[in-house]
Design a protein around this motif. Structure first.
Motif, PDB file in Angstrom:
ATOM      1  N   ASP A  65      14.031   0.001   8.820  1.00  0.00           N
ATOM      2  CA  ASP A  65      13.568   0.422  10.145  1.00  0.00           C
ATOM      3  C   ASP A  65      12.381   1.374  10.013  1.00  0.00           C
ATOM      4  OD1 ASP A  65      13.593   0.526  12.907  1.00  0.00           O
ATOM      5  OD2 ASP A  65      14.920   2.258  12.968  1.00  0.00           O
ATOM      6  N   GLY A  66      11.425   0.980   9.203  1.00  0.00           N
ATOM      7  CA  GLY A  66      10.285   1.852   8.991  1.00  0.00           C
ATOM      8  C   GLY A  66       9.057   1.080   8.554  1.00  0.00           C
ATOM      9  N   CYS A  67       7.987   1.814   8.383  1.00  0.00           N
ATOM     10  CA  CYS A  67       6.717   1.239   7.976  1.00  0.00           C
ATOM     11  C   CYS A  67       6.043   2.249   7.063  1.00  0.00           C
ATOM     12  CB  CYS A  67       5.870   0.963   9.219  1.00  0.00           C
ATOM     13  SG  CYS A  67       4.282   0.179   8.895  1.00  0.00           S
ATOM     14  N   MET A  68       5.606   1.832   5.868  1.00  0.00           N
ATOM     15  CA  MET A  68       5.026   2.778   4.922  1.00  0.00           C
ATOM     16  C   MET A  68       3.717   2.263   4.345  1.00  0.00           C
ATOM     17  SD  MET A  68       6.714   4.783   1.670  1.00  0.00           S
ATOM     18  CE  MET A  68       6.367   3.691   0.296  1.00  0.00           C
ATOM     19  N   VAL A  69       2.739   3.161   4.273  1.00  0.00           N
ATOM     20  CA  VAL A  69       1.455   2.882   3.633  1.00  0.00           C
ATOM     21  C   VAL A  69       1.316   3.803   2.436  1.00  0.00           C
ATOM     22  CG1 VAL A  69      -1.051   3.167   3.885  1.00  0.00           C
ATOM     23  CG2 VAL A  69       0.254   1.961   5.649  1.00  0.00           C
ATOM     24  N   THR A  70       0.843   3.259   1.326  1.00  0.00           N
ATOM     25  CA  THR A  70       0.672   4.049   0.106  1.00  0.00           C
ATOM     26  C   THR A  70      -0.818   4.288  -0.165  1.00  0.00           C
ATOM     27  OG1 THR A  70       0.679   2.066  -1.284  1.00  0.00           O
ATOM     28  CG2 THR A  70       2.792   3.176  -0.920  1.00  0.00           C
ATOM     29  N   THR A  71      -1.097   5.393  -0.844  1.00  0.00           N
ATOM     30  CA  THR A  71      -2.462   5.722  -1.232  1.00  0.00           C
ATOM     31  C   THR A  71      -2.417   6.472  -2.567  1.00  0.00           C
ATOM     32  OG1 THR A  71      -4.565   6.631  -0.433  1.00  0.00           O
ATOM     33  CG2 THR A  71      -2.587   7.952  -0.034  1.00  0.00           C
ATOM     34  N   GLY A  72      -3.574   6.790  -3.133  1.00  0.00           N
ATOM     35  CA  GLY A  72      -3.610   7.512  -4.396  1.00  0.00           C
ATOM     36  C   GLY A  72      -3.672   6.581  -5.602  1.00  0.00           C
ATOM     37  N   TYR A  73      -3.695   7.182  -6.770  1.00  0.00           N
ATOM     38  CA  TYR A  73      -3.831   6.433  -8.023  1.00  0.00           C
ATOM     39  C   TYR A  73      -2.747   5.366  -8.199  1.00  0.00           C
ATOM     40  CZ  TYR A  73      -7.511   9.335 -10.069  1.00  0.00           C
ATOM     41  OH  TYR A  73      -8.699   9.947 -10.337  1.00  0.00           O
ATOM     42  N   GLY A  74      -1.522   5.688  -7.797  1.00  0.00           N
ATOM     43  CA  GLY A  74      -0.414   4.774  -8.055  1.00  0.00           C
ATOM     44  C   GLY A  74      -0.095   3.827  -6.927  1.00  0.00           C
ATOM     45  N   ARG A  75      -0.977   3.756  -5.921  1.00  0.00           N
ATOM     46  CA  ARG A  75      -0.641   3.005  -4.705  1.00  0.00           C
ATOM     47  C   ARG A  75      -0.420   1.513  -4.952  1.00  0.00           C
ATOM     48  NH1 ARG A  75      -6.203   3.991  -4.338  1.00  0.00           N
ATOM     49  NH2 ARG A  75      -7.519   2.160  -3.952  1.00  0.00           N
ATOM     50  N   SER A  76      -1.137   0.936  -5.908  1.00  0.00           N
ATOM     51  CA  SER A  76      -1.035  -0.515  -6.145  1.00  0.00           C
ATOM     52  C   SER A  76       0.203  -0.879  -6.963  1.00  0.00           C
ATOM     53  CB  SER A  76      -2.287  -1.017  -6.865  1.00  0.00           C
ATOM     54  OG  SER A  76      -3.438  -0.781  -6.099  1.00  0.00           O
ATOM     55  N   ASN A  77       0.863   0.127  -7.526  1.00  0.00           N
ATOM     56  CA  ASN A  77       2.006  -0.137  -8.402  1.00  0.00           C
ATOM     57  C   ASN A  77       3.354   0.160  -7.757  1.00  0.00           C
ATOM     58  OD1 ASN A  77       0.342  -0.869 -10.660  1.00  0.00           O
ATOM     59  ND2 ASN A  77      -0.150   1.303 -10.897  1.00  0.00           N
ATOM     60  N   LEU A  78       3.335   0.369  -6.450  1.00  0.00           N
ATOM     61  CA  LEU A  78       4.584   0.564  -5.706  1.00  0.00           C
ATOM     62  C   LEU A  78       4.714  -0.615  -4.761  1.00  0.00           C
ATOM     63  CD1 LEU A  78       6.903   2.639  -5.408  1.00  0.00           C
ATOM     64  CD2 LEU A  78       5.654   3.594  -3.470  1.00  0.00           C
ATOM     65  N   GLU A  79       5.599  -1.528  -5.077  1.00  0.00           N
ATOM     66  CA  GLU A  79       5.670  -2.799  -4.359  1.00  0.00           C
ATOM     67  C   GLU A  79       6.665  -2.753  -3.199  1.00  0.00           C
ATOM     68  OE1 GLU A  79       6.658  -5.627  -7.349  1.00  0.00           O
ATOM     69  OE2 GLU A  79       4.682  -5.550  -8.314  1.00  0.00           O
ATOM     70  N   GLY A  80       6.472  -3.688  -2.287  1.00  0.00           N
ATOM     71  CA  GLY A  80       7.450  -3.891  -1.231  1.00  0.00           C
ATOM     72  C   GLY A  80       7.185  -3.125   0.042  1.00  0.00           C
ATOM     73  N   TYR A  81       5.984  -2.563   0.193  1.00  0.00           N
ATOM     74  CA  TYR A  81       5.717  -1.771   1.393  1.00  0.00           C
ATOM     75  C   TYR A  81       4.553  -2.353   2.170  1.00  0.00           C
ATOM     76  CZ  TYR A  81       9.234   1.150  -0.598  1.00  0.00           C
ATOM     77  OH  TYR A  81      10.431   1.581  -1.100  1.00  0.00           O
ATOM     78  N   THR A  82       4.328  -1.826   3.363  1.00  0.00           N
ATOM     79  CA  THR A  82       3.434  -2.454   4.333  1.00  0.00           C
ATOM     80  C   THR A  82       2.027  -2.692   3.819  1.00  0.00           C
ATOM     81  OG1 THR A  82       4.698  -1.361   6.061  1.00  0.00           O
ATOM     82  CG2 THR A  82       2.577  -2.277   6.701  1.00  0.00           C
ATOM     83  N   ASP A  83       1.416  -1.651   3.293  1.00  0.00           N
ATOM     84  CA  ASP A  83       0.016  -1.777   2.904  1.00  0.00           C
ATOM     85  C   ASP A  83      -0.378  -0.628   1.987  1.00  0.00           C
ATOM     86  OD1 ASP A  83      -2.493  -2.832   2.758  1.00  0.00           O
ATOM     87  OD2 ASP A  83      -3.028  -2.485   4.856  1.00  0.00           O
TER      88      ASP A  83
END
Length: 270
Positions: A65-83
């Motif tokens: 029940d959520g939506c998450m966006v990643t950023t920073g150096y490790g953003r591409s290596n955390l899978e399964g999230y919105t963008d």
């Protein structure tokens, strides 16, 4: 629903959790761990405490029940999230949300520094980034604090006492370290050496800012934003007063990512 921004930097991981009204419900800053996933889990565990949850419960809520966006150096290596969104866009987004009059953002992180120019709508116009060398970054401060054998906070306090900062001419961390060691062995006052270190970083940032074009209001974000000596030397170099942010400036990337997560959800609803 909850909207989460996760900034996986080189030295710290940050999370901001907000609701659909853009109210920040929880946040956290933790030291980076062994890989982006571990860092995310540590940050989630800390943020979850403010929500009366465990880290696992918060992660499950993000998934269900959520939506998450990643950023920073490790953003591409955390899978399964919105963008994933670049840290430049996220820092601009977060700073502009808190301060709509901002036109220049100076972000000094652990392993890079950036100067970002935005327009009256918050759109990124231009930026300069130093990510090839640790000069002008948090890592540079850490090296110098080790040479002076004092904590970072104490080094900043010493710098504020100086009446005659040393000239640290070398931009490269390795050569600057040798220069500082030479000054220490010459019995130069620690306060003057420390002030010279802060001035050298301010000079480096000023050079980057000159290429982008400094326009007020100007804010400082990132892990070095709480350093009062750095702020003082930057203000002197730039000949202006740095603006204040109502949220910890170290959280700007995560805050911007959370705002992007909310926008993505709203766009999906049409």
């Amino acid at each position: 629903m909850i909207f989460v921004g996760c900034d996986l930097g080189s030295t710290t991981g940050k999370i901001v959790v907000m609701d659909e009204n853009k109210k920040v419900l929880a946040s956290s800053i933790v030291r980076s761990s062994h890989g982006p996933r571990k860092t995310f889990e540590k940050a989630a565990e800390e943020a979850a405490k403010a929500l009366g949850m465990t880290g696992s419960e918060l992660i499950n809520k993000i998934n269900s029940d959520g939506c998450m966006v990643t950023t920073g150096y490790g953003r591409s290596n955390l899978e399964g999230y919105t963008d994933e969104v670049s840290e430049i866009s996220c820092h601009a987004k977060g700073a502009f949300y808190l301060c709509p009059t901002v036109r220049t953002i100076i972000d000094i992180g652990g392993q890079d520094c950036k100067v970002i120019s935005v327009d009256e709508s918050g759109k990124v116009l231009d930026f300069q980034m130093n990510d090839k060398c640790s000069a002008g970054t948090g890592r540079f401060f850490e090296v110098m604090s080790r040479v002076l054998d004092m904590p970072l906070e104490e080094m900043a306090e010493e710098a504020l006492k100086s009446k005659m900062p040393c000239s640290i001419s070398k931009q490269c961390s390795v050569f600057a370290e040798s220069e500082v060691i030479s000054l220490v062995n010459s019995n130069v006052p620690i306060s003057d050496i420390s002030a010279g270190i802060h001035e050298s970083i301010a000079r480096r940032i000023h050079g980057m800012a000159f290429k982008v074009g400094i326009e007020e209001d100007v804010v400082l974000t990132g892990g070095c934003s709480g350093n009062k000596a750095l702020r003082k030397h930057l203000e002197k170099r730039l000949r202006l007063k740095l603006g204040e942010l109502s949220v910890d400036p170290q959280l700007m990337g995560a805050l911007g990512a959370a705002l992007f997560a909310l926008e993505h959800h709203q766009e999906a609803l049409g």
